[in-house]
Structures are given as C-alpha cells and as structure tokens.
Design an enzyme around this catalytic site. Sequence first.
Site, PDB file in Angstrom:
ATOM      1  N   HIS A  46     -14.903 -18.346 -14.505  1.00 20.02           N
ATOM      2  CA  HIS A  46     -16.077 -18.139 -13.643  1.00 20.02           C
ATOM      3  C   HIS A  46     -15.789 -18.625 -12.219  1.00 20.02           C
ATOM      4  O   HIS A  46     -16.178 -17.986 -11.248  1.00 20.02           O
ATOM      5  CB  HIS A  46     -17.269 -18.972 -14.148  1.00 20.02           C
ATOM      6  CG  HIS A  46     -17.768 -18.602 -15.505  1.00 20.02           C
ATOM      7  ND1 HIS A  46     -17.694 -19.460 -16.582  1.00 20.02           N
ATOM      8  CD2 HIS A  46     -18.367 -17.477 -15.964  1.00 20.02           C
ATOM      9  CE1 HIS A  46     -18.234 -18.881 -17.640  1.00 20.02           C
ATOM     10  NE2 HIS A  46     -18.643 -17.677 -17.307  1.00 20.02           N
ATOM     11  N   LYS A 158     -11.701 -10.151 -18.742  1.00 24.11           N
ATOM     12  CA  LYS A 158     -11.692 -10.554 -20.154  1.00 24.11           C
ATOM     13  C   LYS A 158     -12.724  -9.757 -20.941  1.00 24.11           C
ATOM     14  O   LYS A 158     -12.463  -9.350 -22.065  1.00 24.11           O
ATOM     15  CB  LYS A 158     -11.951 -12.041 -20.308  1.00 24.11           C
ATOM     16  CG  LYS A 158     -11.805 -12.425 -21.751  1.00 24.11           C
ATOM     17  CD  LYS A 158     -11.966 -13.870 -21.988  1.00 24.11           C
ATOM     18  CE  LYS A 158     -12.652 -14.057 -23.289  1.00 24.11           C
ATOM     19  NZ  LYS A 158     -14.117 -14.060 -23.160  1.00 24.11           N
TER      20      LYS A 158
END
Length: 291
Positions: A46, A158
Amino acid sequence: MGVLQTAKGIRVITTIGEIKEVITKVKRQGKTIGFVPTMGYLHEGHLTLMRKAAAKTDFVVASIFVNPLQFGVGEDFEEYPRDLERDVRLAESAGVSLIFAPGVAEMYPDGYGTTVEVTRLTDRLCGRSRPGHFRGVTTVVTKLFNIIEPDIAFFGQKDAQQAVVLRKMAADLNMNLEIEIVPIVREPDGLAMSSRNKYLDPEERKAALVLSKALLLAKNLINSGARNTADLKREVTGFIGREPKARIDYVDILSFPGLEEIENVSGQVIIALAVFIGDTRLIDNVVLEVD
Ligand code: PAF
C-alpha cells in the site's frame, strides 16, 4: 465525529459530506488528486502505491474501509485486521494528505440499493471462487471515485483480476480518471505482501512460499520452452500439492489482460494462483510476455 487530526496535520475524515467539501476546495486550487483505496492494515505494498501517488499528483487521498459487500458468507469480514491509528501514521509517512475512513452506515445507509457489475471478466479466477466479490469491489470503488473525484487512482498488480475489472469498469462507464497499476511488492523471501499474511502462524508463513515458488517454476518452464497450458498447470498443481499445508483453490494460465482461456502460452499471459495455507486464502500472480 467527522474529522480527526494527527499532531503533524493529516486529517482523517469519516463523512461523505465533509470529504466532498475538502475535495471541492482542493480542486478549486487547481491541484490534481491521487487516490489509493485500501481496506487498511497497511503494508509496504500500500505504501508503495501511496508514494507513487504522491510523486505523480498534488494531493493524495487514501481510503480505509473494510467493505462488507465484497466478502462472502463465511469469509473473514469480521476478523479482517484493523488498526486505524497505525494506518494513519504509515499513510502520513508515505505522503498521503487526507484519509477517508467512513463507517459501514455512511457508505451503505439503510435502504441502500445500487450495485455496479462488470460481466465476463468476473466469472473466472477469484470471481468463480468468491461469487459476488467483484460486484462488491466495483460498487464500492465507483462510490469512492464519485466521492473523491481522483485524477489518478492507484491499485496493486497483486490483485490482477481486480485491476483488470476496474479498468474495464472505468472504460465502460466513461469514468473521468486514469487507473495506474503498480507492480507486486514482495517480502525478501518472495511472499507477496498482503494484509492477510498476518493470519499465518510461523509454520504457515514458511509454507506460504509455495505460491511464489510455484510461479517461479512456471516461469522457468516457459523460459525452457514449455508452452502447453494444461502441462504447465499440471506441473504447478503437482508442485503446490507437495506442500502439506497448502490446498489449491485455483491454478490458471490465461491471456492478459483479456483473461481468456488459452491452449498454449503466447503473447502476454498471466499465471494466477489462489491457495489456502491452513485457513488463509492467499493469491499471487505473474504476467509474462511469451514469444
Ligand atoms: O484491494 C482492496 O483492498 C479492495 O478490494 C479495494 C479496492 C480497496 C475495494 O474495497
């Protein structure tokens, strides 16, 4: 309570009305807005998205919202790790200007009745194992885009299928923004970063390496000339099957970004895995360009 503020000054806004007011002001100043939607429990993956957003836009908003709509019955909505204080600190260090952290009732008040659904791309891979998951994702992301009005939104590779689905949604619905996909961030030993890695005990953490190793095996087989998808899937399935703590949800090799079934690998392809390690479902993938 609508607004919280940390010592350094990052604001955490919990209501749609208040964040819209800030966004209007930021836009009036002619600033570009970068947006990183998250479900919190931030990790380096993140933070990479946030740093990228800070490098590319003038004002970065991150959302932290564990979205009930994208969890199925019996999935981990209740247990999903949450730590807002820690997230705020980390987001601030990665260049985020503002956090939007609404509660469930703020996003889905009584009587809420609208969903957004991308067809076809969502009926395979994770969409097959988690019916309704992508409808939850596209619905919440549409709402977040309408609230934040970003110029660029950042997502991780991802969740490759999510990225493809969101790009399709933005194109089909003529959304006025760019979607940037950022490469997977891995632990030094190869495990793809995920908030769900927190669920793994030390033995499972070791076993979880089977995902990145299986992808490496597939990549090496393709580099040595293997092309038949069924053969490649058999090799990868066999490899993962030798890890006692692993239970395969799916192993698939598809065209990318079209996510079509292919008999032989050629052009851009994705090798995508979902594997339970104990009770924890992990995903990983690699995208390859094959001659
Ligand atoms: O990738 C995630 O964390 C979530 O699916 C997202 C995009 C924040 C929507 O809830």
